[in-house]
Scaffold this motif. Structure first.
Motif, PDB file in Angstrom:
ATOM      1  N   UNK A 166       0.765  -1.199   0.001  1.00  0.00           N
ATOM      2  CA  UNK A 166       0.032   0.072   0.168  1.00  0.00           C
ATOM      3  C   UNK A 166       0.806   1.044  -0.196  1.00  0.00           C
ATOM      4  N   UNK A 167       1.831   1.163  -1.167  1.00  0.00           N
ATOM      5  CA  UNK A 167       2.452   2.874  -1.500  1.00  0.00           C
ATOM      6  C   UNK A 167       1.909   3.793  -0.321  1.00  0.00           C
ATOM      7  N   UNK A 168       2.080   4.714  -0.075  1.00  0.00           N
ATOM      8  CA  UNK A 168       1.708   6.426  -0.235  1.00  0.00           C
ATOM      9  C   UNK A 168       1.515   5.936   0.901  1.00  0.00           C
ATOM     10  N   UNK A 169       0.816   5.382   1.796  1.00  0.00           N
ATOM     11  CA  UNK A 169       0.604   4.852   3.285  1.00  0.00           C
ATOM     12  C   UNK A 169       1.533   4.833   4.031  1.00  0.00           C
ATOM     13  N   UNK A 170       0.775   5.325   5.772  1.00  0.00           N
ATOM     14  CA  UNK A 170       1.722   5.175   6.094  1.00  0.00           C
ATOM     15  C   UNK A 170       1.075   5.254   7.459  1.00  0.00           C
ATOM     16  N   UNK A 200      -2.056  -4.251  12.371  1.00  0.00           N
ATOM     17  CA  UNK A 200      -1.106  -4.234  11.469  1.00  0.00           C
ATOM     18  C   UNK A 200      -1.846  -4.897   9.884  1.00  0.00           C
ATOM     19  N   UNK A 201      -2.074  -6.375  11.055  1.00  0.00           N
ATOM     20  CA  UNK A 201      -3.133  -6.946   9.770  1.00  0.00           C
ATOM     21  C   UNK A 201      -4.343  -6.511   9.426  1.00  0.00           C
ATOM     22  N   UNK A 202      -5.326  -6.407  10.680  1.00  0.00           N
ATOM     23  CA  UNK A 202      -6.356  -5.512   9.930  1.00  0.00           C
ATOM     24  C   UNK A 202      -6.526  -4.492   9.190  1.00  0.00           C
ATOM     25  N   UNK A 203      -5.562  -3.910   9.689  1.00  0.00           N
ATOM     26  CA  UNK A 203      -5.443  -2.507   8.974  1.00  0.00           C
ATOM     27  C   UNK A 203      -5.039  -2.589   7.320  1.00  0.00           C
ATOM     28  N   UNK A 204      -4.400  -3.699   6.909  1.00  0.00           N
ATOM     29  CA  UNK A 204      -3.897  -3.811   5.667  1.00  0.00           C
ATOM     30  C   UNK A 204      -4.580  -4.550   5.344  1.00  0.00           C
ATOM     31  N   UNK A 205      -5.860  -5.424   5.879  1.00  0.00           N
ATOM     32  CA  UNK A 205      -7.250  -6.084   5.492  1.00  0.00           C
ATOM     33  C   UNK A 205      -8.195  -4.955   4.841  1.00  0.00           C
ATOM     34  N   UNK A 206      -8.081  -3.823   5.789  1.00  0.00           N
ATOM     35  CA  UNK A 206      -8.995  -2.837   5.246  1.00  0.00           C
ATOM     36  C   UNK A 206      -8.608  -1.940   4.410  1.00  0.00           C
ATOM     37  N   UNK A 207      -7.002  -1.694   4.354  1.00  0.00           N
ATOM     38  CA  UNK A 207      -6.320  -1.231   3.100  1.00  0.00           C
ATOM     39  C   UNK A 207      -6.385  -2.041   1.906  1.00  0.00           C
ATOM     40  N   UNK A 213      -2.105   7.872   7.509  1.00  0.00           N
ATOM     41  CA  UNK A 213      -1.690   8.897   6.577  1.00  0.00           C
ATOM     42  C   UNK A 213      -1.390   8.408   5.296  1.00  0.00           C
ATOM     43  N   UNK A 214      -1.532   9.450   4.308  1.00  0.00           N
ATOM     44  CA  UNK A 214      -1.506   9.396   2.737  1.00  0.00           C
ATOM     45  C   UNK A 214       0.074  10.244   2.460  1.00  0.00           C
TER      46      UNK A 214
END
Length: 180
Positions: free
Chosen positions: A11-15, A62-69, A118-119
């Motif tokens: 998810x390049x561009x997301x922090x 981190x797993x939950x955030x990555x699935x959401x993204x 954040x983007x």
């Protein structure tokens, strides 16, 4: 280490930044929740408050955030905002209301985990100045984990609890396989 900051090549561009907070006076938890609710409402796609009683490690978040993204990127979100999608992906149930009631803002008592997404090129929202709250070292996250509640929520058998890392592995597996 007070917080964790992560970036992802997927998810390049997301922090992602995570910080742990302690509610210093539990009698004022309602006031803290109100203040946080305003911040979440203003930044519902970049700010998430999580009840740390149901978090084993930052890897789980981190797993939950990555699935959401991933769901956001592919237009497959099951909820209306990134905030609620993260909470949905951290909970084993498929009912959004249960996820919010268990993992979200309304359930915090002793502390909370603040997650900011954040983007690149955009200012990340800041945690508002809160009374009755102290920032904690993120390495103290396990002090907030309620193993008994998590064992029940994730339906983890006793025999799994006997293995080193069995508990956290079961949580990760459950979340990774949710909706697949």
């Amino acid at each position: 280490m007070e917080e964790v900051r992560l970036s992802s090549t997927q998810f390049e561009g997301y922090h992602l930044a995570m910080s742990l907070y302690k509610v210093t006076d539990e009698a004022n938890t309602g006031k803290v929740q109100e203040q946080l609710q305003k911040a979440v409402a203003e930044h519902k796609d970049s700010f998430c408050i999580i009840n740390p009683e149901f978090v084993v490690t930052v890897l789980q978040v981190s797993l939950g955030v990555h699935k959401a993204l991933h769901h956001l990127k592919n237009n497959k979100m099951r909820t209306e905002s990134l905030n609620t999608e993260i909470l949905y992906n951290l909970h084993p149930a498929h009912t959004i209301t249960k996820c919010l009631d268990t993992m979200g803002l309304k359930s915090i008592k002793k502390g909370f985990l603040a997650v900011i997404i954040s983007k690149e090129g955009q200012d990340a929202p800041l945690i508002p100045d809160l009374e009755h709250v102290e920032r904690q070292d993120i390495n103290d996250l396990s002090d907030y984990t309620d193993v008994v509640k998590m064992k029940e929520l994730y339906d983890i058998p006793d025999e799994v609890m006997e293995f080193e890392r069995g508990f956290s592995s079961e949580v990760y597996s459950t979340l990774a396989l949710k909706n697949n």
